[in-house]
Design a protein around this motif. Structure first.
Motif, mmCIF file in Angstrom:
data_model
loop_
_atom_site.group_PDB
_atom_site.id
_atom_site.type_symbol
_atom_site.label_atom_id
_atom_site.label_comp_id
_atom_site.label_asym_id
_atom_site.label_seq_id
_atom_site.Cartn_x
_atom_site.Cartn_y
_atom_site.Cartn_z
ATOM 1 N N ARG A 38 -2.936 5.910 8.678
ATOM 2 C CA ARG A 38 -3.383 4.747 7.916
ATOM 3 C C ARG A 38 -3.411 5.084 6.421
ATOM 4 O O ARG A 38 -3.008 4.287 5.578
ATOM 5 C CB ARG A 38 -4.767 4.307 8.395
ATOM 6 C CG ARG A 38 -5.219 2.977 7.822
ATOM 7 C CD ARG A 38 -6.604 2.598 8.313
ATOM 8 N NE ARG A 38 -6.629 2.446 9.754
ATOM 9 C CZ ARG A 38 -7.291 3.231 10.568
ATOM 10 N NH1 ARG A 38 -7.998 4.234 10.093
ATOM 11 N NH2 ARG A 38 -7.283 3.023 11.867
ATOM 12 N N PHE A 39 -3.857 6.281 6.096
ATOM 13 C CA PHE A 39 -3.905 6.731 4.699
ATOM 14 C C PHE A 39 -2.500 6.798 4.111
ATOM 15 O O PHE A 39 -2.244 6.340 2.991
ATOM 16 C CB PHE A 39 -4.603 8.094 4.646
ATOM 17 C CG PHE A 39 -4.642 8.724 3.277
ATOM 18 C CD1 PHE A 39 -5.119 8.015 2.194
ATOM 19 C CD2 PHE A 39 -4.210 10.020 3.080
ATOM 20 C CE1 PHE A 39 -5.170 8.591 0.934
ATOM 21 C CE2 PHE A 39 -4.244 10.597 1.834
ATOM 22 C CZ PHE A 39 -4.733 9.887 0.759
ATOM 23 N N ILE A 40 -1.541 7.348 4.885
ATOM 24 C CA ILE A 40 -0.155 7.415 4.417
ATOM 25 C C ILE A 40 0.387 6.012 4.158
ATOM 26 O O ILE A 40 0.999 5.747 3.112
ATOM 27 C CB ILE A 40 0.727 8.139 5.457
ATOM 28 C CG1 ILE A 40 0.380 9.628 5.506
ATOM 29 C CG2 ILE A 40 2.204 7.962 5.132
ATOM 30 C CD1 ILE A 40 1.096 10.381 6.610
ATOM 31 N N SER A 41 0.169 5.110 5.100
ATOM 32 C CA SER A 41 0.678 3.745 4.958
ATOM 33 C C SER A 41 0.081 3.068 3.734
ATOM 34 O O SER A 41 0.770 2.334 3.026
ATOM 35 C CB SER A 41 0.351 2.930 6.214
ATOM 36 O OG SER A 41 0.967 3.500 7.350
ATOM 37 N N GLN A 42 -1.200 3.333 3.472
ATOM 38 C CA GLN A 42 -1.840 2.717 2.310
ATOM 39 C C GLN A 42 -1.243 3.247 1.011
ATOM 40 O O GLN A 42 -1.044 2.492 0.059
ATOM 41 C CB GLN A 42 -3.347 2.978 2.361
ATOM 42 C CG GLN A 42 -4.065 2.175 3.426
ATOM 43 C CD GLN A 42 -5.446 2.709 3.738
ATOM 44 O OE1 GLN A 42 -5.868 3.731 3.186
ATOM 45 N NE2 GLN A 42 -6.157 2.030 4.614
ATOM 46 N N ILE A 43 -0.949 4.544 0.957
ATOM 47 C CA ILE A 43 -0.334 5.108 -0.249
ATOM 48 C C ILE A 43 1.046 4.517 -0.457
ATOM 49 O O ILE A 43 1.405 4.069 -1.555
ATOM 50 C CB ILE A 43 -0.236 6.643 -0.147
ATOM 51 C CG1 ILE A 43 -1.615 7.274 -0.110
ATOM 52 C CG2 ILE A 43 0.542 7.210 -1.334
ATOM 53 C CD1 ILE A 43 -1.595 8.766 0.114
ATOM 54 N N VAL A 44 1.846 4.501 0.611
ATOM 55 C CA VAL A 44 3.212 4.016 0.497
ATOM 56 C C VAL A 44 3.240 2.526 0.156
ATOM 57 O O VAL A 44 4.029 2.076 -0.667
ATOM 58 C CB VAL A 44 3.984 4.287 1.814
ATOM 59 C CG1 VAL A 44 5.345 3.629 1.778
ATOM 60 C CG2 VAL A 44 4.139 5.790 2.027
ATOM 61 N N ASN A 45 2.333 1.755 0.772
ATOM 62 C CA ASN A 45 2.305 0.308 0.549
ATOM 63 C C ASN A 45 1.602 -0.097 -0.731
ATOM 64 O O ASN A 45 1.743 -1.227 -1.188
ATOM 65 C CB ASN A 45 1.598 -0.396 1.718
ATOM 66 C CG ASN A 45 2.476 -0.475 2.936
ATOM 67 O OD1 ASN A 45 3.685 -0.513 2.829
ATOM 68 N ND2 ASN A 45 1.856 -0.493 4.106
ATOM 69 N N GLY A 46 0.814 0.811 -1.298
ATOM 70 C CA GLY A 46 0.043 0.447 -2.478
ATOM 71 C C GLY A 46 -1.285 -0.200 -2.151
ATOM 72 O O GLY A 46 -1.915 -0.811 -3.003
ATOM 73 N N ASP A 47 -1.740 -0.082 -0.890
ATOM 74 C CA ASP A 47 -3.010 -0.680 -0.471
ATOM 75 C C ASP A 47 -4.129 0.359 -0.448
ATOM 76 O O ASP A 47 -4.931 0.406 0.487
ATOM 77 C CB ASP A 47 -2.875 -1.299 0.933
ATOM 78 C CG ASP A 47 -1.959 -2.510 0.928
ATOM 79 O OD1 ASP A 47 -1.899 -3.175 -0.111
ATOM 80 O OD2 ASP A 47 -1.314 -2.764 1.959
#
Length: 845
Positions: free
Chosen positions: A606-615
């Motif tokens: 979830r942390f990776i996805s947030q970094i990549v998505n900008g969230d």
């Protein structure tokens, strides 16, 4: 003690730095101008025609948008979810860039085992494309020059070769010297700024290594055959790299010495790619690379630096982030912790990147080079229903005792009574994973437990095999791989054979020792001749397209990294799977580390996805590498403390609320920005209203009962004649760069021009305003489109007047949005307080 003093000095310096108001304002302004002024770009490729593409293959919106972004960008990373159709995107982009003259010669560098698959998919999308495929067997030393000369002499649309062949094409000595000298200059600059002697020694070692490589260039050149063809002779304009995460191991010069996930020496293939890309980018105005991967972050958030170095070299240089140490100062922190030795036996104290800061700005920088896409849940091209099945098995008495022993070991590590080179939390975590999988891995004398995860998995695999004819399954197992003596792979196979599964329908991916054998193996799986394939994440989770009949994926053990889960499940959740409904099994042993480890993996993903998505819900976060439990977590799991479950629930809910708050704050900021822009927008709308009114009057005054168009000094009264003359004028002025006035129509000056990309011809009608008209293939169609533009002025005016009327309402709504409080602020505060209490009781503060 020294480390603690260094930390205190850093904190005091930070306090001093921001204490002075003028200095603080100056630093904040500099930071905002350089790192907060990036707006993620969005491209609309819905109008792309893509001549030559098979009309029966319909590219999805995200694919067309990505094609347009590649065409209009210097370098790009396709960070699309596994199975989202990146191959078609790259093929279409290459053909479009070649058609437009942007890239005349395109080279595709792909994993060796999917060469044929790439060729098939490329020519499936573009049947008439001329594609050269360089097979490894034809790229022998004796044939190499002949093959390379064939590339030089050809006018093909694409060249496809494997990683191995690509690395065998050398850059010329001059280009390699240029690149090495550039590295040497960067290291020399770092050495001048090095404060500590150990940092100077490390950098001096790097410099010596590069100087040695410079000395070897002449020797290497002498071994090349006479008349050797170099990479810079091939005329490559763009390199497309598939599964680009395989090239993240570039050499990185850092004062910190060796850091996990980073190799100061790098790998030869990665440095070779970097040198070739730098040559292409230097000779093509900074452009020339398209990377594709479904997992841009694998071991570490620092993988983002690697991609930025490949694809955002110029921008990173402008921001003074090209040197890794400067990037670390801006976005990370280096600490020292114990980690396992490479031989898996000993342990040592090692520096590592442990925490990241300024995550929103890091995400913005990454978005500048990355095109992101995550498959929506309603995408019908992949299995629309995914059943996640958690198979929970009871812990045996011997496992419970072993977990208690691990808790004692954790206490000893905590107290310092055992040397950390002998025992530490990484070793304890690894042993706990093995025991939860099968006690025979930690104690060969243990009997086979019929209720173990392994035996439960065997029963599930057999049941699916017997109930669903011709459908296939993957079993992922990273531990106890095939070898002489006892191993779990052979154990699974023998148990399946005893239940009635034919031996030739079960295979280990490890048995395919070369590319030809892998291709044959995967073909058998796709055709349903092999129905159970067992393998590790490394060998089966990457680049294996076996999805055709794939019904179930079994996570028999727990992957170490979030990206491993993505790659494993991506073998099934991709286009081409004929099953609408699939199953993903996760095996969990009660009372072990399993459930908690899965939760940690999900949090990290979830942390990776947030970094990549900008969230990013916060400005900082921990590293995302291997999951290692703390001593408090081990102790709580060993005694079955219910607070550990409560901790997981609180962390999950807190993370969800933080994401909501991040989105809420971003919406408030955007509303405030739009509010500031309203006066200028209103002024533009009023100006546009006046222009449209004048041009409508102009059209009315110059529109009679008969047709009339003035072209090149001659008046045309028939539409067809005028249209045919316009086609002639298009041919006469085929190579103009500037706008060319060619006549008058309905009171408007008529110009021939190029569109903003310079790739398409258009007409411009100019009155008080300027209006675009696209070309048509027929004479009558050209005139009809010009009439549509003029007749459409009334509709544009009505739309503009409506926008002006709504301006007051928009202002009220935006003001309300910019001042709206976060509705879950009280719940967020309570969650933080409760989590702090639970962590305190668990001893995890």
């Amino acid at each position: 003690l020294a480390q603690e003093r260094a930390r205190q000095i850093a904190e005091r310096f930070s306090f001093w730095l921001f204490r002075d108001e003028p200095r603080r304002s100056q630093l904040l302004n500099y930071y905002n101008e350089n790192f907060c002024a990036i707006r993620p770009r969005h491209f609309d490729g819905s109008r792309m025609l893509l001549p030559g593409k098979d009309p029966n293959i319909k590219l999805q919106k995200h694919q067309l948008d990505a094609v347009k972004r590649i065409v209009h960008s210097k370098n790009i990373l396709l960070a699309h979810q596994v199975g989202a159709g990146k191959t078609y995107v790259m093929a279409a982009a290459a053909m479009e860039m070649r058609r437009l003259g942007i890239s005349k010669r395109n080279l595709f560098v792909v994993p060796n085992n999917i060469l044929e698959q790439w060729h098939y998919e490329f020519t499936q999308l573009y049947p008439a494309a001329e594609v050269i495929v360089i097979e490894p067997k034809s790229f022998t030393p004796a044939n190499r020059n002949r093959v390379l000369k064939q590339i030089i002499e050809s006018d093909c649309d694409a060249i496809i070769m494997g990683y191995g062949s690509f690395s065998l094409i050398p850059l010329s000595r001059g280009e390699r010297e240029r690149e090495l000298n550039a590295h040497l200059a960067q290291i020399a600059e770092s050495m001048r700024s090095a404060v500590y002697s150990d940092a100077y020694i490390v950098l001096n070692r790097f410099a010596s290594r590069i100087e040695h490589r410079l000395q070897k260039l002449w020797e290497e050149e002498q071994t090349l055959p006479k008349g050797a063809v170099f990479f810079d002779d091939l005329g490559i304009d763009t390199i497309f790299v598939d599964e680009a995460h395989n090239f993240k191991n570039i050499s990185i010069e850092t004062k910190h010495g060796s850091l996990p996930g980073l190799n100061p020496k790098g790998s030869k293939k990665c440095d070779d790619l970097m040198a070739k890309l730098r040559y292409i980018q230097r000779t093509h105005d900074g452009r020339g690379a398209v990377f594709a991967t479904g997992t841009p972050i694998t071991n570490s958030v620092s993988d983002m630096y690697t991609m930025q170095r490949y694809l955002g070299y110029e921008h990173m240089d402008e921001l003074n982030l090209l040197e890794f140490d400067n990037w670390v100062k801006m976005f990370s922190e280096v600490t020292e912790e114990f980690e396992v030795e490479a031989n898996g036996i000993g342990y040592r104290l090692r520096r590592r990147l442990s925490r990241y800061y300024n995550l929103p700005e890091l995400s913005l920088l990454f978005s500048d080079i990355a095109d992101l896409y995550f498959t929506p849940e309603d995408d019908k091209r992949i299995p629309h229903k995914v059943n996640y099945i958690n198979c929970t098995v009871p812990a045996s008495e011997s496992l419970r005792k072993y977990i208690e022993e691990l808790a004692v070991r954790a206490e000893e590590v905590k107290s310092g009574s055992v040397a950390r080179t002998e025992d530490n939390m990484l070793k304890i975590t690894t042993d706990g994973r093995k025991a939860a999988l099968d006690m025979r891995l930690v104690n060969p004398e243990e009997p086979d437990n019929p209720n173990s995860k392994l035996n439960t998995c065997v029963e599930n695999v057999f049941r699916i095999w017997s109930e669903r004819d011709k459908l296939t399954q993957l079993v992922f197992l990273d531990q106890s791989t095939p070898k002489d003596g006892f191993n779990l792979y052979d154990d699974i196979k023998q148990k399946l054979i005893l239940r009635g599964v034919p031996a030739d329908e079960i295979a280990f991916v490890h048995d395919a020792v070369n590319d030809a054998m892998r291709t044959t193996l995967f073909n058998k799986v796709r055709k349903g001749r092999i129905r159970v394939l067992i393998g590790s994440t490394f060998k089966l989770g990457i680049g294996a397209n076996v999805q055709n009949n794939l019904l179930a994926v079994h996570h028999l053990d727990i992957p170490w990294r979030p990206s491993d889960v993505t790659q494993r499940e991506g073998r099934m959740l991709r286009q081409g799977n004929r099953n609408d409904e699939v199953m993903i099994y996760r095996y969990i042993t009660n009372g072990s580390f399993d459930a908690y480890s899965w939760q940690l993996l999900e949090n990290k993903q979830r942390f990776i996805s947030q970094i990549v998505n900008g969230d990013c819900p916060s400005r900082s976060g921990d590293e995302v590498d291997e999951v290692v439990l703390t001593y408090s977590e081990v102790k709580s799991l060993a005694v079955g403390n219910p607070l550990i479950k409560r901790k997981i629930e609180l962390e999950t809910e807190l993370q969800r609320k933080l994401v909501l708050k991040s989105k809420h704050e971003r919406a408030k900021t955007e509303a405030a920005e739009q509010l500031l822009q309203l006066p200028a927008k209103n002024s533009e709308l009023l100006k546009l209203r006046d222009i449209l009114q004048k041009d409508m009057l102009l059209a009315e005054q110059n529109t009679g009962e008969g047709f009339s168009m003035m072209l090149a000094g001659e008046n045309y009264t028939r539409r067809r004649d005028a249209g045919e003359r316009l086609i002639e004028l298009l041919a006469e002025h085929a190579f103009i760069r500037e706008e060319k006035r060619i006549g008058t129509y309905r009171g408007f000056k008529l110009f021939l021009a190029n569109d903003i990309s310079g790739a398409r011809r258009i007409f411009l009608l100019k009155g008080s305003g300027t209006y675009r008209s696209d070309l048509s293939e027929s004479a009558m169609g050209i005139i009809a489109r010009l009439d549509n533009v003029v007749n459409g002025l009334k509709t544009r005016l009505e739309t503009t007047l409506g926008s002006i009327e709504r301006m007051e309402q928009d202002e009220a709504e935006l003001r309300s949005e910019s001042e709206k409080p976060f509705p879950f602020e009280t719940e967020l505060t309570e969650l933080r307080r409760e989590l702090k209490r639970v962590n305190g009781e668990l001893g995890m503060l």
